[in-house]
Enzyme design. Sequence first.
Site, PDB file in Angstrom:
ATOM      1  N   ASN A 265      38.886  43.151  52.367  1.00 28.94           N
ATOM      2  CA  ASN A 265      38.933  43.060  50.740  1.00 28.94           C
ATOM      3  C   ASN A 265      38.089  44.412  50.643  1.00 28.94           C
ATOM      4  OD1 ASN A 265      39.337  42.756  47.984  1.00 28.94           O
ATOM      5  ND2 ASN A 265      36.977  42.091  48.010  1.00 28.94           N
TER       6      ASN A 265
ATOM      7  N   MET B 274      42.911  40.513  42.573  1.00 24.37           N
ATOM      8  CA  MET B 274      41.848  39.990  41.502  1.00 24.37           C
ATOM      9  C   MET B 274      41.691  38.439  41.784  1.00 24.37           C
ATOM     10  SD  MET B 274      40.603  42.874  40.962  1.00 24.37           S
ATOM     11  CE  MET B 274      39.663  42.765  39.574  1.00 24.37           C
ATOM     12  N   ARG B 275      42.105  37.652  42.756  1.00 27.97           N
ATOM     13  CA  ARG B 275      41.528  36.410  42.808  1.00 27.97           C
ATOM     14  C   ARG B 275      40.510  36.010  43.940  1.00 27.97           C
ATOM     15  NH1 ARG B 275      43.921  33.969  38.251  1.00 27.97           N
ATOM     16  NH2 ARG B 275      45.723  35.033  37.388  1.00 27.97           N
TER      17      ARG B 275
ATOM     18  N   HIS C 248      36.043  46.485  47.344  1.00 27.60           N
ATOM     19  CA  HIS C 248      35.266  45.823  46.282  1.00 27.60           C
ATOM     20  C   HIS C 248      34.726  47.492  45.699  1.00 27.60           C
ATOM     21  CE1 HIS C 248      32.913  43.728  43.485  1.00 27.60           C
ATOM     22  NE2 HIS C 248      31.862  44.534  43.701  1.00 27.60           N
TER      23      HIS C 248
HETATM   24  C1  GAR Z   1      40.136  48.790  42.699  1.00 28.95           C
HETATM   25  O1  GAR Z   1      39.178  49.861  42.433  1.00 28.95           O
HETATM   26  C2  GAR Z   1      39.474  47.923  43.809  1.00 28.95           C
HETATM   27  O2  GAR Z   1      38.369  48.300  44.395  1.00 28.95           O
HETATM   28  C3  GAR Z   1      39.513  46.597  42.792  1.00 28.95           C
HETATM   29  O3  GAR Z   1      40.597  46.778  41.841  1.00 28.95           O
HETATM   30  C4  GAR Z   1      40.841  48.237  42.002  1.00 28.95           C
HETATM   31  C5  GAR Z   1      42.399  48.057  42.328  1.00 28.95           C
HETATM   32  O4  GAR Z   1      43.073  49.318  42.112  1.00 28.95           O
HETATM   33  N1  GAR Z   1      39.098  45.531  43.455  1.00 28.95           N
HETATM   34  C6  GAR Z   1      38.550  44.432  42.875  1.00 28.95           C
HETATM   35  O5  GAR Z   1      37.759  44.541  41.977  1.00 28.95           O
HETATM   36  C7  GAR Z   1      38.371  43.270  43.826  1.00 28.95           C
HETATM   37  N2  GAR Z   1      37.488  42.292  43.392  1.00 28.95           N
HETATM   38  P1  GAR Z   1      44.666  49.487  42.704  1.00 28.95           P
HETATM   39  O6  GAR Z   1      45.427  48.105  42.323  1.00 28.95           O
HETATM   40  O7  GAR Z   1      45.046  50.909  42.084  1.00 28.95           O
HETATM   41  O8  GAR Z   1      44.424  49.453  44.128  1.00 28.95           O
END
Ligand code: GAR
Length: 246
Positions: A164, A142-143, A166
């Site tokens: 990545n 998340m960075r 999203h």
């Molecule tokens: C996922 O939904 C991914 O798409 C999102 O964080 C979540 C992580 O879940 N990523 C973002 O928003 C990136 N900007 P996880 O830790 O269970 O894989």
Amino acid sequence: MARTINVGTLISGGGTNLQAIIDSAGGSTNPKIDAKILFTGSDTPGVKGLDRAKKAGIDTFVVDYAGIIQSCKQGIEQGALPPDFDMGDILEKQQLVTHDSSSAVSKNRIEFFLKSRAIAEKKLLDHMLSYKIDLLVLAGFMRVLTPYFIDRLNTVPGQYRIMNIHPALLPSFPGTDGYGDTFRYGCKIGGCTVHFIDYGEDTGPIIGQKAFEIETGDTLDDVKRKGLEKEWELYPACIQKFAESF
Ligand code: GAR
């Protein structure tokens, strides 16, 4: 079968995508994708995803972004910056924040942002140095990454090496809350996107997408659950696509 690619992963949280990739890559005896995970790094200590990696026998490390940013707020000495940090070059390339040239506050804020992130990113790079990876996979990291970091991985022009996932159908709903933004907008279709990282936020070339229906009565939790189930299929498939083209 493609040649097995070496993959590094970065996470921030629960790591369910990481788990899906571990399982596909040979957490089982029957690997479904041609990828080997060499490490999992986290920007946050103690997250569940680190336990998932350790359980699978994967090396882990943590770069505590929150702690680094907090200490940068006390002031950033020139010596704290990576020796190869070039503010002019990074400012020119970055597309993460818009710069209002008439505002000194805006300039200071942007420079603080880029300097503090580069200090954290250098620590990530130091950890990653001993591994030879073909691809870096952001699995719920998340960075945002600045050009300082990106240029040290994408060393061949036109060849992207950071992927990545999203939680929205890009280019709709970039940013930190893709499923929330999709749900609140009232969309009837949600989805997830795997894309390469470029200098913008969620703007890089799209590798794959999966969509799902948002039905009347679905809650935000339903949307997140449906979305994650799609993510767990999509991410390993996109890594395999990369391996086959490598
Ligand atoms: C996922 O939904 C991914 O798409 C999102 O964080 C979540 C992580 O879940 N990523 C973002 O928003 C990136 N900007 P996880 O830790 O269970 O894989």
